[in-house]
Design an enzyme around this catalytic site. Structure first.
Site, PDB file in Angstrom:
ATOM      1  N   GLY A  37       4.683  -3.547  -3.146  1.00 33.45           N
ATOM      2  CA  GLY A  37       5.808  -3.455  -3.226  1.00 33.45           C
ATOM      3  C   GLY A  37       6.501  -2.449  -2.577  1.00 33.45           C
ATOM      4  O   GLY A  37       7.638  -2.771  -1.802  1.00 33.45           O
ATOM      5  N   ASN A  38       6.064  -1.822  -2.105  1.00 35.61           N
ATOM      6  CA  ASN A  38       6.775  -0.878  -0.668  1.00 35.61           C
ATOM      7  C   ASN A  38       7.169  -1.705   0.046  1.00 35.61           C
ATOM      8  O   ASN A  38       6.017  -2.215   1.021  1.00 35.61           O
ATOM      9  CB  ASN A  38       6.275   0.067  -0.886  1.00 35.61           C
ATOM     10  N   GLN A  39       7.998  -1.585   0.770  1.00 41.59           N
ATOM     11  CA  GLN A  39       8.120  -2.418   2.318  1.00 41.59           C
ATOM     12  C   GLN A  39       7.948  -1.710   3.373  1.00 41.59           C
ATOM     13  O   GLN A  39       8.619  -2.398   4.884  1.00 41.59           O
ATOM     14  CB  GLN A  39       9.850  -3.013   2.104  1.00 41.59           C
TER      15      GLN A  39
END
Length: 161
Positions: A37-39
């Site tokens: 979920g980290n971009q």
């Protein structure tokens, strides 16, 4: 007690991107920004107009090829879960030694306001470096759209070459 990773760096590094401390999923995978979920990685690949990959070795190569070092402000801390707000009893990394062994680094980017706050608390900004604060790449940071984050992260391109 949580322990940070060694930096991703090369002797040619000109830019340093700083986070706070790896989250739970990153620690499990032994990879910076390992939570899907980290971009962070998507932002980096988009900045350099490269096709995205989940191959960690290729991710590291993209950073080092573009003279970017990646590290965390903290060397270790206590924290339940992954939230930066839960960090306590923190100890910073040795930036005096890091900068001495990486004299080409002139630009430091904070990957979140919390990373900047911890850096200012434990190390302090010096006139030898230029500092920039970027919006957190965390999926939990919903105050900005991905496109808005990308526009700000593109600031790296102005100083990397």
């Amino acid at each position: 007690m949580k322990t940070a990773f060694a930096p991703i760096e090369s002797k040619d590094s000109r830019v340093l991107i700083l986070g706070t401390m790896p989250g739970e999923r990153s620690i499990e995978l032994n990879q910076y920004y390992g939570h899907k979920g980290n971009q962070f990685w998507k932002l980096i690949f988009d900045i350099f107009n490269q096709p995205f990959t989940i191959n960690y070795t290729d991710r590291i190569k993209l950073l080092t090829k573009n003279k970017i070092a990646l590290w965390d402000v903290l060397s270790h801390c206590e924290r339940e879960g992954s939230a930066d707000s839960k960090i306590k009893n923190e100890v910073s990394n040795n930036f005096k030694l890091f900068y001495k062994t990486h004299p080409n680094i002139k630009h430091v980017f904070f990957a979140s306001k919390h990373a900047e706050k911890l850096y200012n608390k434990h190390i302090g900004q010096s006139p030898e470096h230029n500092y920039y604060s970027l919006p957190s790449p965390s999926g939990a940071n919903a105050s900005k759209t991905y496109h808005e984050k990308l526009n700000e992260w593109k600031m790296i391109l102005k100083v990397v070459y």
